[in-house]
Enzyme design. Structure first.
Site, PDB file in Angstrom:
ATOM      1  N   TYR A   1       0.838  -1.209   0.000  1.00 24.91           N
ATOM      2  CA  TYR A   1       0.000   0.000   0.000  1.00 24.91           C
ATOM      3  C   TYR A   1       0.871   1.256   0.000  1.00 24.91           C
ATOM      4  O   TYR A   1       0.609   2.207  -0.740  1.00 24.91           O
ATOM      5  CB  TYR A   1      -0.909  -0.027   1.224  1.00 24.91           C
ATOM      6  CG  TYR A   1      -1.946   1.069   1.266  1.00 24.91           C
ATOM      7  CD1 TYR A   1      -3.054   1.040   0.415  1.00 24.91           C
ATOM      8  CD2 TYR A   1      -1.839   2.118   2.167  1.00 24.91           C
ATOM      9  CE1 TYR A   1      -4.017   2.033   0.460  1.00 24.91           C
ATOM     10  CE2 TYR A   1      -2.798   3.116   2.230  1.00 24.91           C
ATOM     11  CZ  TYR A   1      -3.886   3.073   1.378  1.00 24.91           C
ATOM     12  OH  TYR A   1      -4.836   4.068   1.427  1.00 24.91           O
TER      13      TYR A   1
ATOM     14  N   LEU B   1     -14.929   0.749   3.929  1.00 25.14           N
ATOM     15  CA  LEU B   1     -13.775  -0.136   3.797  1.00 25.14           C
ATOM     16  C   LEU B   1     -13.003  -0.293   5.107  1.00 25.14           C
ATOM     17  O   LEU B   1     -12.374  -1.314   5.350  1.00 25.14           O
ATOM     18  CB  LEU B   1     -12.827   0.391   2.715  1.00 25.14           C
ATOM     19  CG  LEU B   1     -13.216   0.126   1.261  1.00 25.14           C
ATOM     20  CD1 LEU B   1     -12.198   0.771   0.320  1.00 25.14           C
ATOM     21  CD2 LEU B   1     -13.322  -1.367   0.974  1.00 25.14           C
TER      22      LEU B   1
END
Length: 251
Positions: free
Chosen positions: A154, A193
């Site tokens: 990420y 999320l």
């Protein structure tokens, strides 16, 4: 009407969370929004939440090069120009480097970074045709500035978005096409999320301790910052990174 009256915007990851909040905020400022997401029913439901008329939903996997080409063709045929592009789609998971498979690494890079490249490349000609000057806002993260354990893929993707945006801004400036490009860097934000992780009291407490302002951010906090970057109020900003994190990276 608002600062964005009559302007056409494309927003990816628009079915929920920051994408949906941004779509609503842009519409409230008079913008016409194309909501893009791979979740067809979710995108149609999001469309119904937008104030005003002239909005539409497009089902698109943002990692699909041909899908972006098709969307560019639709915009070219319908209006010939585009004013705002918000590359918001993305996701992340916590995994150690040892537990990160190559397939997982590539999935993170594809959704968070490749999609930004594909969207900008496909829609830049329409943005360059904007009569008011095009504005691109690319979604990075505080993890695109400072690293984090168990988030290597990420961090790599969001760091890539940060520097891709700077390179894009300089290229557009050199071309003189009046397209501005900036990245936005949210901190800890409550979205669908993140709801599962944030719902763990221990995780929530740890995240909260990382925020000097003492609260987790909302999708609306980020949406308002995106509206600023998309509007003429930021007309002298390009290649910049706007951090919206409650002070986390100031420590």
């Amino acid at each position: 009407m608002g600062d964005l009256a009559g302007r056409l915007a494309v927003i990816t990851g628009a079915a929920s969370g920051i994408g949906l909040a941004t779509a609503i905020a842009l519409a409230e400022q008079g913008g016409n929004v194309i909501l893009v997401d791979r979740d067809g029913p979710g995108t149609e439901a999001a469309l119904a939440k937008l104030p005003g008329a002239g909005h539409r939903a497009v089902v698109l996997d943002v990692t699909d090069e041909n899908g972006w080409v098709d969307l560019a063709g639709q915009i070219e045929r319908s209006s010939g120009s585009l004013d705002i592009l918000v590359n918001n789609a993305g996701f992340g998971t916590f995994r150690s480097i040892a537990d990160t498979t190559l397939d997982h690494w590539r999935a993170i890079i594809a959704v968070n970074l490749d999609s930004v490249f594909l969207g900008c490349r496909a829609l830049l000609p329409m943005l360059a045709n904007s009569p008011v000057g095009g504005a691109i806002v690319n979604m990075s993260s505080i993890r695109g500035i400072a690293g984090g354990a168990n988030a290597a893929s990420y961090c790599a993707a969001k760091g890539g978005v940060r520097l891709f945006t700077k390179a894009l801004a300089l290229e557009c400036a050199a071309l003189g096409n009046r397209v501005r490009a900036n990245s936005i860097h949210p901190g800890h934000i409550e979205t669908p999320l993140t709801a599962a992780a944030h719902g763990d009291p221990a995780v929530h407490a740890r995240l909260l301790a990382d925020v000097p302002m003492g609260r987790i951010g909302t999708a609306e906090d980020i949406a308002q910052a995106i509206v600023f970057l998309a509007s003429d109020r930021s007309s002298y900003m390009t290649g910049a990174e706007l951090v919206v994190d409650g002070g986390s990276t100031a420590q």
